[in-house]
Design an enzyme around this catalytic site. Structure first.
Site, PDB file in Angstrom:
ATOM      1  N   HIS A   1     -19.336 -48.981  -3.638  1.00 30.85           N
ATOM      2  CA  HIS A   1     -17.944 -49.427  -3.483  1.00 30.85           C
ATOM      3  C   HIS A   1     -17.338 -48.865  -2.194  1.00 30.85           C
ATOM      4  O   HIS A   1     -16.600 -49.547  -1.495  1.00 30.85           O
ATOM      5  CB  HIS A   1     -17.076 -48.937  -4.650  1.00 30.85           C
ATOM      6  CG  HIS A   1     -17.427 -49.528  -5.972  1.00 30.85           C
ATOM      7  ND1 HIS A   1     -17.993 -48.798  -6.981  1.00 30.85           N
ATOM      8  CD2 HIS A   1     -17.278 -50.785  -6.458  1.00 30.85           C
ATOM      9  CE1 HIS A   1     -18.168 -49.561  -8.037  1.00 30.85           C
ATOM     10  NE2 HIS A   1     -17.758 -50.781  -7.745  1.00 30.85           N
TER      11      HIS A   1
ATOM     12  N   MET B   1     -27.322 -48.771  -5.739  1.00 28.86           N
ATOM     13  CA  MET B   1     -26.194 -48.023  -6.330  1.00 28.86           C
ATOM     14  C   MET B   1     -25.528 -48.852  -7.413  1.00 28.86           C
ATOM     15  O   MET B   1     -25.243 -50.041  -7.209  1.00 28.86           O
ATOM     16  CB  MET B   1     -25.145 -47.740  -5.267  1.00 28.86           C
ATOM     17  CG  MET B   1     -25.641 -46.891  -4.160  1.00 28.86           C
ATOM     18  SD  MET B   1     -25.214 -45.186  -4.477  1.00 28.86           S
ATOM     19  CE  MET B   1     -25.848 -44.439  -2.985  1.00 28.86           C
TER      20      MET B   1
END
Ligand code: PAF
Length: 284
Positions: A37, A184
């Site tokens: 993110h 991730m």
């Protein structure tokens, strides 16, 4: 950094910024922010004058109520990440703000949502497309940033924006990986030590498929075989799907003659992980 919880306020703040000639970037998230993110947010911060990060765990995209309830909520951490990376506005609506009454209208993605995860998570992409459309209307950003790790989600959103003439530019951002190649994801936290040790085999399998494509193989069954040979060595992995699909339509192909994605979903214990790599044949 401002934290806003209502649609009216975020709309007003974004309209003001755009009236002042500022470019606004939106990064839609469900919180539990990780380095993936952060890369999306940092890209928006670098390219836009104001970055809005939305933090909203969207109930209508979960297949199981239990998964929705168990989804990690890491509010303090998420705000700290946003502050550190240079976010101007956090939009964190409540459930009631986003869904004040039972929904009567949804965005129903077409064939782009039929294969891959769409086959195993009925209604998931309808929930994603609907909330993203709602976010686009609330935050009237110039650009919105999405990770390529969720390749089918990205394709669903790109087709929605194109089909429904939405005035937002979608910016795809490359998958961020751990040093051992694992993509991730907030789900990685839920892997046991043994499962986490096994997880790199997913990307290793995808890379084997990619190498075969790069060496000129165009028949999908042999491309899949390369990945399967690698992944079969890892007993903890239960493959849900491994497909080669057209990069735009997400339709499975048997022969590669344009841009494709090799995409997979696999279970490690009770954790479902997805990953993919892209390939574009050159000069053919
Ligand atoms: O990728 C996610 O985190 C979610 O699917 C999204 C795009 C924020 C919609 O809820």
């Amino acid at each position: 950094m401002r934290v806003i919880t209502t649609i009216a306020q975020v709309r007003e703040a974004v309209r003001e910024a755009r009236c002042d000639g500022q470019r606004v970037g939106l990064v839609p998230t469900m919180g539990a922010l990780h380095a993936g993110h952060e890369t999306l947010i940092a890209r928006s911060v670098a390219e836009c004058d104001v970055t809005v990060v939305s933090l909203f765990v969207n109930p209508i995209q979960f297949n199981q109520k239990e998964d929705f309830e168990k989804y990690p909520r890491t509010w303090e951490h998420d705000l700290a990440v946003c502050e550190r990376v240079g976010v101007g506005l956090v939009f964190a609506p409540s459930n009631e703000e986003m869904y004040p009454r039972p929904m009567m209208t949804y965005v129903e993605p077409g064939a782009v949502a039929e294969h891959l995860c769409g086959r195993f998570r009925p209604g998931h992409f309808r929930g994603v497309a609907t909330v993203v459309a709602k976010l686009f209307h609330a935050v009237e950003a110039d650009r919105a940033y999405f990770g390529e790790k969720d390749a089918q989600q990205l394709a669903v959103i790109q087709s929605m924006v194109s089909d429904l003439n939405m005035a937002v530019e979608i910016v795809p951002v490359a998958t961020v990986r751990e040093v051992d190649g694992v993509a991730m994801s907030s789900r990685n936290e839920r892997l046991s030590t043994a499962e986490r040790r096994a997880a790199p085999v997913l990307y290793a399998g995808l890379l084997a498929a990619l190498r075969r494509l790069e060496r000129g193989e165009r028949e999908v069954r042999w491309v899949r075989e390369a990945a399967l040979e690698v992944m079969e060595r890892e007993q903890l992995v239960r493959l849900e799907y491994l497909e080669v699909v057209d990069a735009v339509t997400m339709q499975p192909v048997e022969h590669v003659d344009g841009a494709v994605r090799v995409a997979l979903a696999a279970w490690l214990g009770r954790v479902r992980l997805i990953d993919n790599v892209g390939f574009v044949p050159h000069g053919e």
